[in-house]
Design a protein around this motif. Structure first.
Motif, PDB file in Angstrom:
ATOM      1  N   LEU A 153       0.799  -1.164   0.160  1.00 10.87           N
ATOM      2  CA  LEU A 153      -0.309  -0.192  -0.103  1.00 10.87           C
ATOM      3  C   LEU A 153       1.103   0.983   0.134  1.00 10.87           C
ATOM      4  O   LEU A 153       0.816   2.047  -0.435  1.00 10.87           O
ATOM      5  N   LEU A 154       1.561   1.019   0.951  1.00 10.85           N
ATOM      6  CA  LEU A 154       2.897   2.351   1.049  1.00 10.85           C
ATOM      7  C   LEU A 154       3.662   2.355  -0.268  1.00 10.85           C
ATOM      8  O   LEU A 154       3.372   3.623  -1.404  1.00 10.85           O
ATOM      9  N   ALA A 155       4.032   1.022  -1.115  1.00  7.90           N
ATOM     10  CA  ALA A 155       4.393   1.229  -2.752  1.00  7.90           C
ATOM     11  C   ALA A 155       3.172   1.561  -3.730  1.00  7.90           C
ATOM     12  O   ALA A 155       3.612   3.013  -3.657  1.00  7.90           O
ATOM     13  N   LEU A 156       2.407   2.148  -3.213  1.00  7.33           N
ATOM     14  CA  LEU A 156       1.317   2.425  -4.389  1.00  7.33           C
ATOM     15  C   LEU A 156       0.789   3.378  -4.656  1.00  7.33           C
ATOM     16  O   LEU A 156       1.033   4.315  -5.569  1.00  7.33           O
ATOM     17  N   VAL A 157       0.862   3.876  -2.877  1.00  9.40           N
ATOM     18  CA  VAL A 157       0.388   5.646  -2.339  1.00  9.40           C
ATOM     19  C   VAL A 157       2.113   6.831  -3.283  1.00  9.40           C
ATOM     20  O   VAL A 157       1.255   7.815  -3.925  1.00  9.40           O
ATOM     21  N   VAL A 158       3.112   5.421  -3.263  1.00  5.79           N
ATOM     22  CA  VAL A 158       4.237   6.171  -3.553  1.00  5.79           C
ATOM     23  C   VAL A 158       4.193   6.400  -4.982  1.00  5.79           C
ATOM     24  O   VAL A 158       4.246   8.279  -5.812  1.00  5.79           O
ATOM     25  N   VAL A 159       3.969   5.701  -5.805  1.00  8.46           N
ATOM     26  CA  VAL A 159       4.051   5.384  -7.780  1.00  8.46           C
ATOM     27  C   VAL A 159       3.150   6.990  -7.244  1.00  8.46           C
ATOM     28  O   VAL A 159       2.834   7.701  -8.804  1.00  8.46           O
ATOM     29  N   VAL A 160       1.875   6.037  -7.019  1.00  2.00           N
ATOM     30  CA  VAL A 160       0.273   7.219  -7.540  1.00  2.00           C
ATOM     31  C   VAL A 160       1.098   9.108  -7.722  1.00  2.00           C
ATOM     32  O   VAL A 160       0.536   9.855  -8.429  1.00  2.00           O
ATOM     33  N   CYS A 161       1.168   8.781  -6.019  1.00  4.18           N
ATOM     34  CA  CYS A 161       1.799  10.550  -5.961  1.00  4.18           C
ATOM     35  C   CYS A 161       3.042  10.864  -7.050  1.00  4.18           C
ATOM     36  O   CYS A 161       2.592  12.000  -7.999  1.00  4.18           O
ATOM     37  N   PHE A 162       4.023  10.305  -7.386  1.00  2.04           N
ATOM     38  CA  PHE A 162       4.970  10.492  -8.463  1.00  2.04           C
ATOM     39  C   PHE A 162       4.600  10.106  -9.367  1.00  2.04           C
ATOM     40  O   PHE A 162       4.840  11.092 -10.284  1.00  2.04           O
ATOM     41  N   GLU A 163       3.245   9.897  -9.859  1.00  2.00           N
ATOM     42  CA  GLU A 163       2.762  10.104 -11.545  1.00  2.00           C
ATOM     43  C   GLU A 163       1.242  10.376 -11.683  1.00  2.00           C
ATOM     44  O   GLU A 163       0.892  11.162 -12.889  1.00  2.00           O
TER      45      GLU A 163
END
Length: 68
Positions: A23-33
């Motif tokens: 979930l943390l990795a998903l949040v980071v990807v969504v933020c950067f993308e």
């Protein structure tokens, strides 16, 4: 909030930790993308207050000694 998230996740502790990392990795990807590029279009990054002077004339009495 974090305790509620921890209680909502299924499985034993190891599975919960892995799910939280995903979930943390998903949040980071969504933020950067998507989020950061969207917000960057509203921020004044291109408006600079610094001129194009290179600073070469800022200290005219300063000289670098040459090494032989």
């Amino acid at each position: 909030m974090y305790a509620a998230l921890w209680r909502a996740l299924p499985g034993p502790v190891l599975v919960r930790v892995l799910l939280l990392l995903v979930l943390l990795a998903l949040v980071v990807v969504v933020c950067f993308e998507w989020l950061f590029p969207l917000v960057a279009s509203w921020l004044p990054y291109d408006e600079t207050t610094v001129g194009t002077d290179t600073g070469a004339t800022a200290y005219p009495s300063f000289s670098i000694p040459e090494h032989s």
